[in-house]
Write an enzyme that holds these catalytic residues in place. Structure first.
Site, mmCIF file in Angstrom:
data_model
loop_
_atom_site.group_PDB
_atom_site.id
_atom_site.type_symbol
_atom_site.label_atom_id
_atom_site.label_comp_id
_atom_site.label_asym_id
_atom_site.label_seq_id
_atom_site.Cartn_x
_atom_site.Cartn_y
_atom_site.Cartn_z
ATOM 1 C CG HIS A 1 0.978 5.585 4.120
ATOM 2 N ND1 HIS A 1 0.169 5.476 5.232
ATOM 3 C CD2 HIS A 1 1.773 4.484 4.135
ATOM 4 C CE1 HIS A 1 0.486 4.371 5.894
ATOM 5 N NE2 HIS A 1 1.455 3.752 5.248
ATOM 6 C CG HIS B 1 -0.238 -0.100 2.517
ATOM 7 N ND1 HIS B 1 0.157 -1.313 3.037
ATOM 8 C CD2 HIS B 1 0.166 0.834 3.417
ATOM 9 C CE1 HIS B 1 0.764 -1.119 4.191
ATOM 10 N NE2 HIS B 1 0.790 0.187 4.445
#
Ligand code: 5GP
Length: 141
Positions: free
Chosen positions: A104, A102
């Site tokens: 941010h 992932h």
């Protein structure tokens, strides 16, 4: 290191636990971070399984970064930010806590200090309002 499909983002991708989603296409989703370091903090997540950037397929990374750019541009507008921080951690010593790749995306304002990584859980109504703000902006850009 192997991929464990019981991680929290795999559960979100399977629809087993909810999230405040702001974007989805065939390969990628983006949703609000439940413990934002600043208002509007989002996570952009590929649907393909990998622990992090180190074991990801380069084709996945290409599609992921195109969405990171789209979400970052919209976030700057939606939250009237002065800049956008992009961060990504690989393995626990580097700060990774959820082991599905992932990125941010954090809207930043002049003079703003970031909150703690993995700090306080945000109110659901605030996350929902920020997700709506983002969706409305993404629909325009
Ligand atoms: P990492 O340290 O792995 O780069 O970041 C994981 C991020 O996921 C943290 O910023 C944390 O706040 C967020 N997070 C952890 N659990 C959940 C969850 O259940 N839902 C959402 N939306 N975010 C989560």
């Amino acid at each position: 290191m192997t991929y464990d499909n019981a991680n929290i983002f795999a559960k979100i991708l399977r629809g087993e636990i909810p999230c405040h989603k702001v974007y989805e296409d065939q390969d990628t989703i983006a949703f609000m971070d439940i413990m934002p370091q600043a208002p509007g903090h989002m996570l952009v997540v590929p649907k393909a399984a990998s622990r992090n950037l180190l074991d990801a397929d380069p084709a996945t990374l290409g599609k992921l970064m195109a969405v990171v750019q789209k979400v970052a541009v919209a976030a700057k507008a939606a939250f009237a930010a002065d800049g956008v921080r992009i961060s990504q951690f690989n393995e626990a010593p580097a700060g990774q806590t959820v082991f599905h790749l992932h990125v941010h995306v954090i809207p930043m304002h002049e003079g703003q200090r970031l909150g703690h990584h993995g700090g306080k859980q945000e109110d659901g109504a605030v996350l929902a309002a920020n997700a709506e703000k983002m969706k409305a902006t993404l629909a325009k850009v």
